[in-house]
Design a protein around this motif. Sequence first.
Motif, PDB file in Angstrom:
ATOM      1  N   PHE A   4      -5.904  -9.159   8.591  1.00 20.37           N
ATOM      2  CA  PHE A   4      -6.327  -7.769   8.700  1.00 20.37           C
ATOM      3  C   PHE A   4      -7.590  -7.595   7.866  1.00 20.37           C
ATOM      4  CE2 PHE A   4      -1.909  -7.716   9.684  1.00 20.37           C
ATOM      5  CZ  PHE A   4      -1.667  -6.599  10.462  1.00 20.37           C
ATOM      6  N   VAL A   5      -8.571  -6.866   8.398  1.00 16.93           N
ATOM      7  CA  VAL A   5      -9.794  -6.555   7.670  1.00 16.93           C
ATOM      8  C   VAL A   5     -10.154  -5.112   7.982  1.00 16.93           C
ATOM      9  CG1 VAL A   5     -12.236  -7.081   7.340  1.00 16.93           C
ATOM     10  CG2 VAL A   5     -10.634  -8.934   7.835  1.00 16.93           C
ATOM     11  N   GLY A   6     -10.361  -4.318   6.954  1.00 13.11           N
ATOM     12  CA  GLY A   6     -10.803  -2.947   7.140  1.00 13.11           C
ATOM     13  C   GLY A   6     -12.317  -2.898   7.080  1.00 13.11           C
ATOM     14  N   VAL A   7     -12.929  -2.151   7.991  1.00 10.93           N
ATOM     15  CA  VAL A   7     -14.386  -2.045   8.032  1.00 10.93           C
ATOM     16  C   VAL A   7     -14.782  -0.609   7.717  1.00 10.93           C
ATOM     17  CG1 VAL A   7     -16.458  -2.334   9.433  1.00 10.93           C
ATOM     18  CG2 VAL A   7     -14.516  -3.889   9.742  1.00 10.93           C
ATOM     19  N   ASN A   8     -15.587  -0.464   6.698  1.00 13.65           N
ATOM     20  CA  ASN A   8     -16.086   0.829   6.256  1.00 13.65           C
ATOM     21  C   ASN A   8     -17.462   1.043   6.882  1.00 13.65           C
ATOM     22  OD1 ASN A   8     -17.090   3.009   4.780  1.00 13.65           O
ATOM     23  ND2 ASN A   8     -17.376   1.826   2.920  1.00 13.65           N
ATOM     24  N   VAL A   9     -17.618   2.135   7.627  1.00 11.59           N
ATOM     25  CA  VAL A   9     -18.892   2.393   8.294  1.00 11.59           C
ATOM     26  C   VAL A   9     -19.675   3.559   7.698  1.00 11.59           C
ATOM     27  CG1 VAL A   9     -18.150   1.397  10.482  1.00 11.59           C
ATOM     28  CG2 VAL A   9     -17.837   3.834  10.082  1.00 11.59           C
ATOM     29  N   GLN A  10     -19.085   4.295   6.757  1.00 16.14           N
ATOM     30  CA  GLN A  10     -19.833   5.443   6.257  1.00 16.14           C
ATOM     31  C   GLN A  10     -19.722   5.678   4.760  1.00 16.14           C
ATOM     32  OE1 GLN A  10     -18.106   8.603   8.640  1.00 16.14           O
ATOM     33  NE2 GLN A  10     -16.985   9.375   6.892  1.00 16.14           N
ATOM     34  N   ASP A  11     -18.616   5.334   4.157  1.00 16.14           N
ATOM     35  CA  ASP A  11     -18.427   5.614   2.738  1.00 16.14           C
ATOM     36  C   ASP A  11     -19.119   4.575   1.871  1.00 16.14           C
ATOM     37  OD1 ASP A  11     -16.761   7.786   3.348  1.00 16.14           O
ATOM     38  OD2 ASP A  11     -15.000   6.488   3.447  1.00 16.14           O
ATOM     39  N   THR A  12     -19.371   4.942   0.630  1.00 18.63           N
ATOM     40  CA  THR A  12     -19.845   3.946  -0.319  1.00 18.63           C
ATOM     41  C   THR A  12     -18.712   2.956  -0.557  1.00 18.63           C
ATOM     42  OG1 THR A  12     -19.061   5.110  -2.291  1.00 18.63           O
ATOM     43  CG2 THR A  12     -21.304   5.654  -1.503  1.00 18.63           C
ATOM     44  N   VAL A  13     -19.035   1.814  -1.096  1.00 16.94           N
ATOM     45  CA  VAL A  13     -18.008   0.823  -1.400  1.00 16.94           C
ATOM     46  C   VAL A  13     -16.967   1.426  -2.341  1.00 16.94           C
ATOM     47  CG1 VAL A  13     -17.596  -1.403  -2.529  1.00 16.94           C
ATOM     48  CG2 VAL A  13     -19.546  -1.125  -0.992  1.00 16.94           C
ATOM     49  N   GLU A  14     -17.425   2.184  -3.320  1.00 13.38           N
ATOM     50  CA  GLU A  14     -16.517   2.798  -4.285  1.00 13.38           C
ATOM     51  C   GLU A  14     -15.599   3.817  -3.624  1.00 13.38           C
ATOM     52  OE1 GLU A  14     -19.884   2.638  -4.673  1.00 13.38           O
ATOM     53  OE2 GLU A  14     -19.931   0.987  -6.129  1.00 13.38           O
ATOM     54  N   GLN A  15     -16.148   4.660  -2.746  1.00 19.37           N
ATOM     55  CA  GLN A  15     -15.327   5.655  -2.046  1.00 19.37           C
ATOM     56  C   GLN A  15     -14.282   4.975  -1.170  1.00 19.37           C
ATOM     57  OE1 GLN A  15     -18.634   7.596  -0.114  1.00 19.37           O
ATOM     58  NE2 GLN A  15     -18.364   9.457  -1.334  1.00 19.37           N
ATOM     59  N   ALA A  16     -14.679   3.937  -0.470  1.00 16.31           N
ATOM     60  CA  ALA A  16     -13.752   3.221   0.400  1.00 16.31           C
ATOM     61  C   ALA A  16     -12.639   2.581  -0.423  1.00 16.31           C
ATOM     62  CB  ALA A  16     -14.487   2.165   1.212  1.00 16.31           C
ATOM     63  N   GLN A  17     -12.990   2.004  -1.565  1.00 15.48           N
ATOM     64  CA  GLN A  17     -11.976   1.370  -2.402  1.00 15.48           C
ATOM     65  C   GLN A  17     -11.014   2.406  -2.979  1.00 15.48           C
ATOM     66  OE1 GLN A  17     -11.586  -2.098  -2.701  1.00 15.48           O
ATOM     67  NE2 GLN A  17      -9.605  -1.275  -3.323  1.00 15.48           N
ATOM     68  N   GLN A  18     -11.535   3.575  -3.363  1.00 11.83           N
ATOM     69  CA  GLN A  18     -10.671   4.649  -3.871  1.00 11.83           C
ATOM     70  C   GLN A  18      -9.688   5.096  -2.796  1.00 11.83           C
ATOM     71  OE1 GLN A  18     -13.391   7.652  -5.238  1.00 11.83           O
ATOM     72  NE2 GLN A  18     -13.720   6.643  -7.216  1.00 11.83           N
ATOM     73  N   MET A  19     -10.172   5.234  -1.555  1.00 11.01           N
ATOM     74  CA  MET A  19      -9.296   5.627  -0.450  1.00 11.01           C
ATOM     75  C   MET A  19      -8.234   4.555  -0.221  1.00 11.01           C
ATOM     76  SD  MET A  19      -8.374   5.194   3.008  1.00 11.01           S
ATOM     77  CE  MET A  19      -9.591   4.001   3.444  1.00 11.01           C
ATOM     78  N   ALA A  20      -8.659   3.301  -0.222  1.00  9.24           N
ATOM     79  CA  ALA A  20      -7.715   2.202  -0.015  1.00  9.24           C
ATOM     80  C   ALA A  20      -6.658   2.187  -1.110  1.00  9.24           C
ATOM     81  CB  ALA A  20      -8.468   0.870   0.027  1.00  9.24           C
ATOM     82  N   ASP A  21      -7.085   2.351  -2.340  1.00  8.81           N
ATOM     83  CA  ASP A  21      -6.140   2.364  -3.458  1.00  8.81           C
ATOM     84  C   ASP A  21      -5.153   3.518  -3.348  1.00  8.81           C
ATOM     85  OD1 ASP A  21      -7.454   0.132  -4.478  1.00  8.81           O
ATOM     86  OD2 ASP A  21      -8.571   1.276  -5.986  1.00  8.81           O
ATOM     87  N   SER A  22      -5.653   4.693  -2.952  1.00 10.03           N
ATOM     88  CA  SER A  22      -4.781   5.870  -2.902  1.00 10.03           C
ATOM     89  C   SER A  22      -3.816   5.837  -1.718  1.00 10.03           C
ATOM     90  CB  SER A  22      -5.615   7.154  -2.855  1.00 10.03           C
ATOM     91  OG  SER A  22      -6.284   7.280  -1.623  1.00 10.03           O
ATOM     92  N   THR A  23      -4.152   5.079  -0.684  1.00  7.77           N
ATOM     93  CA  THR A  23      -3.279   5.013   0.493  1.00  7.77           C
ATOM     94  C   THR A  23      -2.467   3.725   0.571  1.00  7.77           C
ATOM     95  OG1 THR A  23      -5.080   4.135   1.855  1.00  7.77           O
ATOM     96  CG2 THR A  23      -4.754   6.536   1.872  1.00  7.77           C
ATOM     97  N   GLY A  24      -2.657   2.835  -0.385  1.00  4.17           N
ATOM     98  CA  GLY A  24      -1.862   1.615  -0.429  1.00  4.17           C
ATOM     99  C   GLY A  24      -2.378   0.478   0.433  1.00  4.17           C
ATOM    100  N   VAL A  25      -3.629   0.538   0.860  1.00  2.00           N
ATOM    101  CA  VAL A  25      -4.218  -0.539   1.664  1.00  2.00           C
ATOM    102  C   VAL A  25      -4.282  -1.806   0.813  1.00  2.00           C
ATOM    103  CG1 VAL A  25      -6.363  -1.335   2.760  1.00  2.00           C
ATOM    104  CG2 VAL A  25      -5.518   0.983   3.178  1.00  2.00           C
TER     105      VAL A  25
END
Length: 87
Positions: A12-33
Motif C-alpha cells: 500500500f502507498v498513499g499519494v499526497n497531491v496537494q498537502d505539504t509533507v507535514e500536513q499529510a503526515q499529520q493527517m496520516a498520524d491522526s487517522t492511523g495510516v
Amino acid sequence: AVHQELGGTVTFVGVNVQDTVEQAQQMADSTGVTYPLVRDIRNELLGWVGGVNMPTTAFVPADGTVAKVVSKKLDQDELRAEIEALG
C-alpha cells in the motif's frame, strides 16, 4: 486496517497531491495510516493511472501495469473485495 491485515502480501502507498509533507503526515498520524506516503509534486500520477478525482485507488500487480482504477472512497470491505478479485 486493510494494510495492517494484508500488508505482508499487498503493498500500500498513499499519494499526497496537494498537502505539504507535514500536513499529510499529520493527517496520516491522526487517522492511523501505517503505510508509506509519497508526495506527487507535479500532480501527474492521478492522470497517469486514469483517475478522475480524489480519492482514487489504483491496483497495480507485480508486473507494473494498472489493472483497475476506482475513483471513489472505498470502505474496508470494498477494498478487500477488489484486492481478492484481482488476486
